[in-house]
Design a protein around this motif. Structure first.
Motif, PDB file in Angstrom:
ATOM      1  N   ARG A  94       0.800  -1.219   0.000  1.00 54.68           N
ATOM      2  CA  ARG A  94       0.000   0.000   0.000  1.00 54.68           C
ATOM      3  C   ARG A  94       0.835   1.272   0.000  1.00 54.68           C
ATOM      4  N   ASP A  95       2.073   1.195   0.491  1.00 54.63           N
ATOM      5  CA  ASP A  95       2.937   2.376   0.489  1.00 54.63           C
ATOM      6  C   ASP A  95       3.871   2.423  -0.712  1.00 54.63           C
ATOM      7  N   SER A  96       3.726   1.464  -1.618  1.00 60.01           N
ATOM      8  CA  SER A  96       4.539   1.455  -2.832  1.00 60.01           C
ATOM      9  C   SER A  96       3.802   2.166  -3.962  1.00 60.01           C
ATOM     10  N   ARG A  97       4.395   2.136  -5.135  1.00 66.43           N
ATOM     11  CA  ARG A  97       3.771   2.777  -6.297  1.00 66.43           C
ATOM     12  C   ARG A  97       2.823   1.852  -7.047  1.00 66.43           C
ATOM     13  N   ARG A  98       2.738   0.603  -6.641  1.00 65.38           N
ATOM     14  CA  ARG A  98       1.887  -0.337  -7.374  1.00 65.38           C
ATOM     15  C   ARG A  98       0.415   0.082  -7.378  1.00 65.38           C
ATOM     16  N   PRO A  99      -0.169   0.535  -6.230  1.00 63.15           N
ATOM     17  CA  PRO A  99      -1.564   1.001  -6.321  1.00 63.15           C
ATOM     18  C   PRO A  99      -1.731   2.176  -7.285  1.00 63.15           C
ATOM     19  N   LEU A 100      -0.744   3.065  -7.369  1.00 65.49           N
ATOM     20  CA  LEU A 100      -0.838   4.192  -8.299  1.00 65.49           C
ATOM     21  C   LEU A 100      -0.808   3.716  -9.745  1.00 65.49           C
ATOM     22  N   LEU A 130     -13.959   6.197  -6.097  1.00 57.41           N
ATOM     23  CA  LEU A 130     -13.968   5.364  -4.892  1.00 57.41           C
ATOM     24  C   LEU A 130     -12.650   4.611  -4.749  1.00 57.41           C
ATOM     25  N   ALA A 131     -12.175   4.053  -5.860  1.00 62.77           N
ATOM     26  CA  ALA A 131     -10.887   3.352  -5.823  1.00 62.77           C
ATOM     27  C   ALA A 131      -9.743   4.317  -5.522  1.00 62.77           C
ATOM     28  N   SER A 132      -9.838   5.557  -6.018  1.00 64.56           N
ATOM     29  CA  SER A 132      -8.789   6.548  -5.748  1.00 64.56           C
ATOM     30  C   SER A 132      -8.697   6.862  -4.255  1.00 64.56           C
ATOM     31  N   GLY A 133      -9.844   6.874  -3.559  1.00 64.84           N
ATOM     32  CA  GLY A 133      -9.845   7.174  -2.133  1.00 64.84           C
ATOM     33  C   GLY A 133      -9.163   6.118  -1.282  1.00 64.84           C
ATOM     34  N   THR A 134      -9.009   4.890  -1.819  1.00 73.61           N
ATOM     35  CA  THR A 134      -8.347   3.838  -1.050  1.00 73.61           C
ATOM     36  C   THR A 134      -6.830   3.889  -1.165  1.00 73.61           C
ATOM     37  N   VAL A 135      -6.299   4.636  -2.128  1.00 74.96           N
ATOM     38  CA  VAL A 135      -4.859   4.692  -2.347  1.00 74.96           C
ATOM     39  C   VAL A 135      -4.253   5.637  -1.309  1.00 74.96           C
ATOM     40  N   ARG A 136      -3.477   5.109  -0.398  1.00 73.68           N
ATOM     41  CA  ARG A 136      -2.944   5.911   0.712  1.00 73.68           C
ATOM     42  C   ARG A 136      -1.878   6.904   0.266  1.00 73.68           C
ATOM     43  N   THR A 137      -1.135   6.584  -0.762  1.00 75.50           N
ATOM     44  CA  THR A 137      -0.097   7.513  -1.231  1.00 75.50           C
ATOM     45  C   THR A 137      -0.674   8.694  -1.989  1.00 75.50           C
ATOM     46  N   LEU A 138      -1.992   8.722  -2.186  1.00 77.25           N
ATOM     47  CA  LEU A 138      -2.633   9.791  -2.949  1.00 77.25           C
ATOM     48  C   LEU A 138      -3.467  10.692  -2.053  1.00 77.25           C
ATOM     49  N   ARG A 139      -3.292  10.599  -0.741  1.00 75.95           N
ATOM     50  CA  ARG A 139      -4.137  11.372   0.156  1.00 75.95           C
ATOM     51  C   ARG A 139      -3.608  12.786   0.315  1.00 75.95           C
ATOM     52  N   GLY A 173     -21.206  13.057  -7.540  1.00 76.09           N
ATOM     53  CA  GLY A 173     -21.002  11.706  -7.012  1.00 76.09           C
ATOM     54  C   GLY A 173     -19.550  11.263  -7.123  1.00 76.09           C
ATOM     55  N   THR A 174     -18.887  11.686  -8.219  1.00 78.36           N
ATOM     56  CA  THR A 174     -17.478  11.325  -8.391  1.00 78.36           C
ATOM     57  C   THR A 174     -16.620  11.963  -7.296  1.00 78.36           C
ATOM     58  N   PHE A 175     -16.830  13.247  -7.047  1.00 79.27           N
ATOM     59  CA  PHE A 175     -16.034  13.922  -6.011  1.00 79.27           C
ATOM     60  C   PHE A 175     -16.340  13.368  -4.625  1.00 79.27           C
ATOM     61  N   LEU A 176     -17.632  13.176  -4.330  1.00 76.13           N
ATOM     62  CA  LEU A 176     -18.032  12.742  -2.993  1.00 76.13           C
ATOM     63  C   LEU A 176     -17.549  11.332  -2.687  1.00 76.13           C
ATOM     64  N   SER A 177     -17.570  10.452  -3.667  1.00 74.02           N
ATOM     65  CA  SER A 177     -17.173   9.056  -3.438  1.00 74.02           C
ATOM     66  C   SER A 177     -15.724   8.966  -2.969  1.00 74.02           C
ATOM     67  N   GLY A 178     -14.837   9.619  -3.689  1.00 69.57           N
ATOM     68  CA  GLY A 178     -13.433   9.546  -3.317  1.00 69.57           C
ATOM     69  C   GLY A 178     -13.127  10.271  -2.020  1.00 69.57           C
ATOM     70  N   MET A 179     -13.739  11.434  -1.813  1.00 69.09           N
ATOM     71  CA  MET A 179     -13.443  12.206  -0.610  1.00 69.09           C
ATOM     72  C   MET A 179     -13.937  11.508   0.655  1.00 69.09           C
ATOM     73  N   VAL A 180     -15.155  10.964   0.609  1.00 70.13           N
ATOM     74  CA  VAL A 180     -15.682  10.262   1.781  1.00 70.13           C
ATOM     75  C   VAL A 180     -14.854   9.018   2.082  1.00 70.13           C
ATOM     76  N   THR A 181     -14.502   8.272   1.040  1.00 72.21           N
ATOM     77  CA  THR A 181     -13.697   7.064   1.246  1.00 72.21           C
ATOM     78  C   THR A 181     -12.361   7.404   1.892  1.00 72.21           C
ATOM     79  N   SER A 182     -11.680   8.411   1.359  1.00 73.55           N
ATOM     80  CA  SER A 182     -10.390   8.789   1.913  1.00 73.55           C
ATOM     81  C   SER A 182     -10.510   9.289   3.352  1.00 73.55           C
ATOM     82  N   THR A 183     -11.543  10.071   3.642  1.00 75.98           N
ATOM     83  CA  THR A 183     -11.733  10.604   4.988  1.00 75.98           C
ATOM     84  C   THR A 183     -11.988   9.496   5.996  1.00 75.98           C
ATOM     85  N   VAL A 184     -12.844   8.547   5.632  1.00 70.76           N
ATOM     86  CA  VAL A 184     -13.166   7.454   6.553  1.00 70.76           C
ATOM     87  C   VAL A 184     -11.930   6.601   6.816  1.00 70.76           C
ATOM     88  N   LEU A 185     -11.190   6.244   5.769  1.00 67.30           N
ATOM     89  CA  LEU A 185     -10.008   5.420   5.952  1.00 67.30           C
ATOM     90  C   LEU A 185      -8.929   6.165   6.752  1.00 67.30           C
TER      91      LEU A 185
END
Length: 433
Positions: A94-100, A130-139, A173-185
Motif C-alpha cells: 500500500r505504500d509502494s507505487r503499485r496502487p498508483l 472510490l478506488a482513488s480514495g483507497t490509495v494511501r499515497t494519494l491522500r 457523485g465522483t467527487f463525494l465518493s473519493g473524498m468520503v472514502t479517503s476521509t473514513v479510511l
C-alpha cells in the motif's frame, strides 16, 4: 512479604493508583474492541461494483454496440478495480507505487469505456473515484486536486453526451465518493495509531512502575538487612557480658523489622515518602551500633518535604555502604542548605574504594555495591553500584547531582546537591518514586 508477592503477581488490579495513571498492563495487548478499529476492509468495496449493473444489463440485452468489446471492457474494469483495492489494503504494497500504477490503468479503462459506450457507463467515474480514495499515497492535497479534476471532467463529458445520466449527479457523485472514502479510511488509520500509542504509553508506565518498585525494594531491604546484621552482631558481642544491653539491641531489631514491614507496604502502594530527620536519627543509631563514631551537622533553613525525602534516601544508602563495606571508625554527615540549594556530604575514614573493591569478590551475596564496591578503581564520580546509581538517576530527574569517590588518601565521600526552589522541586516526588 505477602504484600510484596501479591503486588508483583498482579500490580494493576491491586493498585488503584496504577490504573488511574495508565499502568494497567491489560492495554498492552489489543483486545477485541481495539481490533475492530482497523476500519473497513477490502471486501467492503466490492458491493459498489453493482453500480455497473446498468452497463452489464445493456451488454446482456444487446443494446450496446460491440457487445463483446463492451463485455471485455467491463471485465477489465472490474479486475483492475479489485487490483487497486487489494493492493491499497496490502500492508506490503500500500505504500509502494503499485496502487498508483493500477489506478492509472483503471483511469484509462474508465475513460475508454465511458467515451466509447456512453449512457450508464459514465457511472464508472464514481467507482474510479472510490478506488482513488483507497490509495494511501494519494491522500491530502494530491487526492483533492485529483478528485476536483476527475469530477469536473466526468461532469463535462456526461453533459457532452446527450444520453448521459446527468452531468451534475455524476460530477458530484465522483467527487463525494473519493473524498468520503479517503476521509473514513484516514480516520480509522488515525484511531489505529492512537491505539498503538496508548499501548506504548501503557508499557512505558508499567516499566516505570516496575523500576520504581524494584529500586524502592533494593533501598529498603538493603538498608534494613544491614541494620539487622549490625544489631545481631552487637547482640552477639554484648550477650556474654551485658544482657540488658543485648536485650536492648534485640528490641531494636524487632522495631527495625516492624518498620521495614510498614515501609514495604508503603513502597508497594507507591505513597512512601521518607524524612531526612528520621533517616539522620537512624543513621546515628546504626553507626553507633556498628562501632563507628557518627558526627551529624545541619545548617540552614528547613527543607521542603520533597527535597528531604530524596536526601533521606541518600543518607540511608550512604550510611549502609559505610557500615557494610568501608571498615571505617568515623563517619561525618553534613547538611548545608540555603534558599536555592542544599548540599549533603557523607564522609568516612574507611579503607576507600580500592581496598573495598578488592574485597568485593569475596561478598557475592551483597545487596549494595556502595563505597568501594562500585568497581570504579578509585576514580571519583558516580558509583556504579545499584543503590547509588539509582539515587543518581532520582536526583538528576529532580535537577540535582550525586558524586562519589575517594576522600583524599583514605576514606570515601558521597556528595548530593539538590535545588530547593518551589518550581525546581515540583517533580521531585515523582522522581523519588
Amino acid at each position: 512479604m505477602q504484600h510484596t508477592k501479591r503486588q508483583n503477581a498482579d500490580p494493576p488490579e491491586k493498585d488503584g493508583t496504577a490504573e488511574k495513571d495508565g499502568t494497567d498492563s491489560a492495554p498492552c495487548r489489543p483486545g477485541p474492541a481495539e481490533r475492530k478499529t482497523d476500519g473497513p476492509g477490502k471486501y467492503a468495496f466490492l458491493p459498489w461494483l453493482l453500480m455497473g449493473l446498468g452497463a452489464f444489463s445493456n451488454v446482456i440485452q444487446g443494446r450496446t454496440a460491440h457487445p463483446w468489446l463492451a463485455g471485455l471492457g467491463l471485465l477489465a474494469f472490474n479486475s483492475v478495480y479489485i487490483t487497486v483495492v487489494w493492493t491499497s489494503f496490502n500492508p506490503r504494497l500500500r505504500d509502494s507505487r503499485r496502487p498508483l500504477y493500477a489506478l492509472a490503468v483503471l483511469t484509462a479503462i474508465t475513460f475508454a469505456i465511458a467515451l466509447g459506450f456512453g449512457g450508464d457507463w459514465f457511472l464508472f467515474f464514481p467507482l474510479l473515484s472510490l478506488a482513488s480514495g483507497t490509495v494511501r499515497t494519494l491522500r491530502g492535497k494530491k487526492l483533492a486536486g485529483w478528485l476536483i479534476a476527475l469530477s469536473g471532467t466526468a461532469g463535462y463529458l456526461t453533459g457532452w453526451h446527450d444520453d448521459g445520466p446527468g452531468a451534475f449527479g455524476v460530477g458530484y457523485g465522483t467527487f463525494l465518493s473519493g473524498m468520503v472514502t479517503s476521509t473514513v479510511l484516514s480516520l480509522f488509520d488515525t484511531i489505529q495509531e492512537l491505539n498503538t500509542t496508548r499501548q506504548e504509553l501503557a508499557r512505558s508506565a508499567v516499566e516505570k512502575e516496575r523500576l520504581r518498585f524494584s529500586r524502592d525494594l533494593h533501598d529498603l531491604l538493603g538498608h534494613t538487612l544491614s541494620v539487622v546484621v549490625v544489631k545481631a552482631e552487637a547482640v552477639r558481642r554484648l550477650a556474654p557480658r551485658d544482657l540488658d544491653a543485648a536485650l536492648g539491641q534485640v528490641a531494636d531489631i524487632e522495631a527495625v523489622g516492624r518498620q521495614a514491614l510498614t515501609e514495604i507496604r508503603e513502597a508497594v502502594t507507591g505513597y512512601r515518602e521518607g524524612s531526612l530527620a528520621t533517616e539522620l536519627d537512624r543513621a546515628r543509631s546504626v553507626l553507633e551500633a556498628a562501632g563507628i563514631d557518627p558526627v551529624v551537622r545541619q545548617a540552614g533553613p528547613p527543607l521542603p518535604p520533597q527535597a528531604g525525602a530524596l536526601l533521606g534516601w541518600v543518607v540511608r544508602e550512604g550510611v549502609t555502604n559505610t557500615v557494610r563495606h568501608s571498615g571505617a571508625t568515623h563517619c561525618e554527615i553534613s547538611v548545608h542548605a540555603d534558599e536555592d540549594r542544599v548540599r549533603l556530604t557523607i564522609t568516612d575514614d574507611g579503607r576507600g574504594p580500592a581496598v573495598a573493591g578488592a574485597g568485593a569478590a569475596a561478598a557475592p551475596g551483597r545487596l549494595h555495591d556502595g563505597a568501594g564496591g562500585s568497581g570504579t578503581g578509585g576514580r571519583p564520580g558516580p558509583v556504579g553500584g545499584t543503590g547509588l546509581k539509582g539515587l543518581t538517576e532520582r536526583l538528576a530527574a529532580a535537577g540535582g547531582t550525586l558524586r562519589s569517590g575517594p576522600d583524599g588518601r583514605r576514606g570515601f565521600r558521597v556528595t548530593a546537591e539538590l535545588p530547593v526552589g518551589t518550581g525546581d522541586m515540583a517533580d521531585a516526588r515523582e522522581a523519588g518514586g
